[in-house]
Design a protein around this motif. Structure first.
Motif, PDB file in Angstrom:
ATOM      1  N   ALA A  16     -16.672  10.251 -96.550  1.00 27.13           N
ATOM      2  CA  ALA A  16     -16.543  11.155 -95.396  1.00 27.13           C
ATOM      3  C   ALA A  16     -17.479  10.721 -94.272  1.00 27.13           C
ATOM      4  N   ALA A  17     -18.679  10.329 -94.634  1.00 24.79           N
ATOM      5  CA  ALA A  17     -19.635   9.887 -93.617  1.00 24.79           C
ATOM      6  C   ALA A  17     -19.139   8.615 -92.934  1.00 24.79           C
ATOM      7  N   ALA A  18     -18.597   7.687 -93.713  1.00 29.89           N
ATOM      8  CA  ALA A  18     -18.078   6.449 -93.127  1.00 29.89           C
ATOM      9  C   ALA A  18     -16.894   6.731 -92.199  1.00 29.89           C
ATOM     10  N   ALA A  19     -16.028   7.619 -92.637  1.00 36.49           N
ATOM     11  CA  ALA A  19     -14.874   7.968 -91.798  1.00 36.49           C
ATOM     12  C   ALA A  19     -15.343   8.652 -90.516  1.00 36.49           C
ATOM     13  N   ALA A  20     -16.328   9.520 -90.646  1.00 38.11           N
ATOM     14  CA  ALA A  20     -16.845  10.208 -89.463  1.00 38.11           C
ATOM     15  C   ALA A  20     -17.487   9.217 -88.497  1.00 38.11           C
ATOM     16  N   ALA A  21     -18.242   8.276 -89.051  1.00 37.82           N
ATOM     17  CA  ALA A  21     -18.880   7.272 -88.191  1.00 37.82           C
ATOM     18  C   ALA A  21     -17.821   6.440 -87.471  1.00 37.82           C
ATOM     19  N   ALA A  22     -16.778   6.055 -88.187  1.00 32.09           N
ATOM     20  CA  ALA A  22     -15.717   5.267 -87.558  1.00 32.09           C
ATOM     21  C   ALA A  22     -15.032   6.061 -86.449  1.00 32.09           C
ATOM     22  N   LEU A  23     -14.805   7.337 -86.701  1.00 33.57           N
ATOM     23  CA  LEU A  23     -14.157   8.166 -85.690  1.00 33.57           C
ATOM     24  C   LEU A  23     -15.063   8.386 -84.482  1.00 33.57           C
ATOM     25  N   LEU A  24     -16.349   8.571 -84.755  1.00 33.32           N
ATOM     26  CA  LEU A  24     -17.277   8.853 -83.669  1.00 33.32           C
ATOM     27  C   LEU A  24     -17.502   7.626 -82.774  1.00 33.32           C
ATOM     28  N   GLY A 153     -20.449  18.903 -96.864  1.00 31.40           N
ATOM     29  CA  GLY A 153     -20.241  17.683 -96.096  1.00 31.40           C
ATOM     30  C   GLY A 153     -19.394  17.939 -94.857  1.00 31.40           C
ATOM     31  N   ALA A 154     -18.381  18.769 -95.019  1.00 29.85           N
ATOM     32  CA  ALA A 154     -17.515  19.090 -93.883  1.00 29.85           C
ATOM     33  C   ALA A 154     -18.294  19.869 -92.828  1.00 29.85           C
ATOM     34  N   GLU A 155     -19.130  20.817 -93.286  1.00 30.26           N
ATOM     35  CA  GLU A 155     -19.937  21.582 -92.332  1.00 30.26           C
ATOM     36  C   GLU A 155     -20.912  20.661 -91.589  1.00 30.26           C
ATOM     37  N   ALA A 156     -21.533  19.753 -92.322  1.00 30.57           N
ATOM     38  CA  ALA A 156     -22.472  18.823 -91.688  1.00 30.57           C
ATOM     39  C   ALA A 156     -21.746  17.930 -90.687  1.00 30.57           C
ATOM     40  N   LEU A 157     -20.536  17.532 -91.028  1.00 30.88           N
ATOM     41  CA  LEU A 157     -19.742  16.698 -90.136  1.00 30.88           C
ATOM     42  C   LEU A 157     -19.380  17.457 -88.861  1.00 30.88           C
ATOM     43  N   VAL A 158     -19.024  18.717 -89.020  1.00 30.89           N
ATOM     44  CA  VAL A 158     -18.696  19.534 -87.845  1.00 30.89           C
ATOM     45  C   VAL A 158     -19.938  19.707 -86.969  1.00 30.89           C
ATOM     46  N   ASP A 159     -21.090  19.981 -87.614  1.00 27.46           N
ATOM     47  CA  ASP A 159     -22.330  20.131 -86.848  1.00 27.46           C
ATOM     48  C   ASP A 159     -22.682  18.854 -86.107  1.00 27.46           C
ATOM     49  N   LYS A 162     -20.424  18.452 -83.129  1.00 29.00           N
ATOM     50  CA  LYS A 162     -20.838  19.304 -82.020  1.00 29.00           C
ATOM     51  C   LYS A 162     -22.058  18.724 -81.322  1.00 29.00           C
ATOM     52  N   GLU A 163     -22.983  18.212 -82.124  1.00 34.82           N
ATOM     53  CA  GLU A 163     -24.207  17.624 -81.568  1.00 34.82           C
ATOM     54  C   GLU A 163     -23.877  16.404 -80.720  1.00 34.82           C
ATOM     55  N   LEU A 164     -22.999  15.559 -81.223  1.00 34.41           N
ATOM     56  CA  LEU A 164     -22.629  14.360 -80.471  1.00 34.41           C
ATOM     57  C   LEU A 164     -21.849  14.700 -79.205  1.00 34.41           C
ATOM     58  N   ASN A 165     -21.003  15.717 -79.294  1.00 34.26           N
ATOM     59  CA  ASN A 165     -20.261  16.129 -78.102  1.00 34.26           C
ATOM     60  C   ASN A 165     -21.206  16.692 -77.041  1.00 34.26           C
ATOM     61  N   ALA A 166     -22.276  17.332 -77.479  1.00 39.94           N
ATOM     62  CA  ALA A 166     -23.237  17.904 -76.535  1.00 39.94           C
ATOM     63  C   ALA A 166     -24.092  16.809 -75.890  1.00 39.94           C
ATOM     64  N   GLU A 167     -24.264  15.686 -76.557  1.00 40.69           N
ATOM     65  CA  GLU A 167     -25.111  14.609 -76.061  1.00 40.69           C
ATOM     66  C   GLU A 167     -24.293  13.440 -75.530  1.00 40.69           C
ATOM     67  N   LYS A 168     -23.241  13.666 -74.809  1.00 47.98           N
ATOM     68  CA  LYS A 168     -22.397  12.574 -74.303  1.00 47.98           C
ATOM     69  C   LYS A 168     -23.201  11.715 -73.325  1.00 47.98           C
ATOM     70  N   PRO A 169     -23.277  10.415 -73.589  1.00 49.12           N
ATOM     71  CA  PRO A 169     -24.020   9.543 -72.670  1.00 49.12           C
ATOM     72  C   PRO A 169     -23.191   9.256 -71.414  1.00 49.12           C
ATOM     73  N   ASP A 170     -23.875   8.848 -70.378  1.00 52.97           N
ATOM     74  CA  ASP A 170     -23.208   8.459 -69.137  1.00 52.97           C
ATOM     75  C   ASP A 170     -22.741   7.012 -69.319  1.00 52.97           C
ATOM     76  N   PHE A 171     -21.441   6.869 -69.558  1.00 55.99           N
ATOM     77  CA  PHE A 171     -20.909   5.539 -69.848  1.00 55.99           C
ATOM     78  C   PHE A 171     -20.993   4.609 -68.647  1.00 55.99           C
ATOM     79  N   ALA A 172     -21.022   5.124 -67.457  1.00 56.32           N
ATOM     80  CA  ALA A 172     -21.148   4.275 -66.269  1.00 56.32           C
ATOM     81  C   ALA A 172     -22.514   3.592 -66.281  1.00 56.32           C
ATOM     82  N   GLU A 173     -23.571   4.356 -66.626  1.00 58.40           N
ATOM     83  CA  GLU A 173     -24.903   3.769 -66.690  1.00 58.40           C
ATOM     84  C   GLU A 173     -24.974   2.740 -67.803  1.00 58.40           C
ATOM     85  N   VAL A 174     -24.415   3.077 -68.953  1.00 52.23           N
ATOM     86  CA  VAL A 174     -24.427   2.155 -70.082  1.00 52.23           C
ATOM     87  C   VAL A 174     -23.687   0.880 -69.718  1.00 52.23           C
ATOM     88  N   LYS A 175     -22.569   1.021 -69.018  1.00 52.92           N
ATOM     89  CA  LYS A 175     -21.775  -0.136 -68.611  1.00 52.92           C
ATOM     90  C   LYS A 175     -22.578  -1.019 -67.665  1.00 52.92           C
TER      91      LYS A 175
END
Length: 188
Positions: A16-24, A153-159, A162-175
């Motif tokens: 599940a963690a590997a699948a989540a990492a691939a999706l993220l 595991g599912a709850e941790a994945l959802v959390d 949510k955490e990653l969605n809240a911390e969206k980086p500025d892709f223009a700066e990264v680029k």
């Protein structure tokens, strides 16, 4: 048996963690990512349920086999006791010269032996039934543990989602930073 359950739970969580990492790490929108995560979570829960059902089925089959073997042993012991008793009775007819005390002693010993065989067969059957019940209880506990682990595991994945969605980086700066690094490392 407990090691297999722990290994299965670890494999499920790791998968599940590997699948989540691939999706993220895939370049998708938040909505698509959440849909993929929800789908993968459902897939993993289905897989865990399938493995648990298979495990319960196999242990139930094993319990049936144990009960059947115990019943066979009981039948064999009863047959042996009957055979021994029958042979003793036949021998008694052939021995007219033996005193009545000796005959009574042989009858008592035969009966004791028959009782011992029956008791041993009954004890073996009880032990097999107890072992079968223990196996079923262990399977139920393992099933509950697996469900709880997958749920956690599912709850941790959802959390984490949510955490990653809240911390969206500025892709223009990264680029821009990546572009500068590439130009600095490759002056051509």
């Amino acid at each position: 048996m407990a090691k297999r359950g722990k290994f299965l739970a670890g494999a499920l969580i790791g998968g599940a963690a590997a699948a989540a990492a691939a999706l993220l790490l895939a370049p998708k929108s938040g909505k698509e990512l959440r849909e993929d995560l929800a789908k993968k979570t459902d897939d993993w829960l289905d897989l865990a349920s399938d493995y648990t059902d298979d495990f319960v089925t196999k242990t139930s089959e094993m319990g049936s086999i144990v009960k059947e073997r115990a019943s066979d042993l009981s039948d064999q012991a009863n047959d042996l006791a009957s055979t021994v008793k029958g042979k003793v009775t036949d021998s008694m007819d052939d021995i007219d010269d033996i005193t009545s005390d000796t005959l009574e002693d042989l009858k008592r010993q035969s009966s004791d032996l028959s009782d011992r065989f029956r008791k041993a067969a009954s004890d073996a059957k009880d032990v097999a039934e107890d072992a079968s019940e223990d196996i079923v209880i262990d399977v139920k506990e393992t099933n509950e543990d697996a469900k709880e682990t997958v749920s956690e595991g599912a709850e941790a994945l959802v959390d984490k989602t949510k955490e990653l969605n809240a911390e969206k980086p500025d892709f223009a700066e990264v680029k821009e930073e990546l572009k500068e690094e590439i130009e600095k490392n490759n002056p051509e």
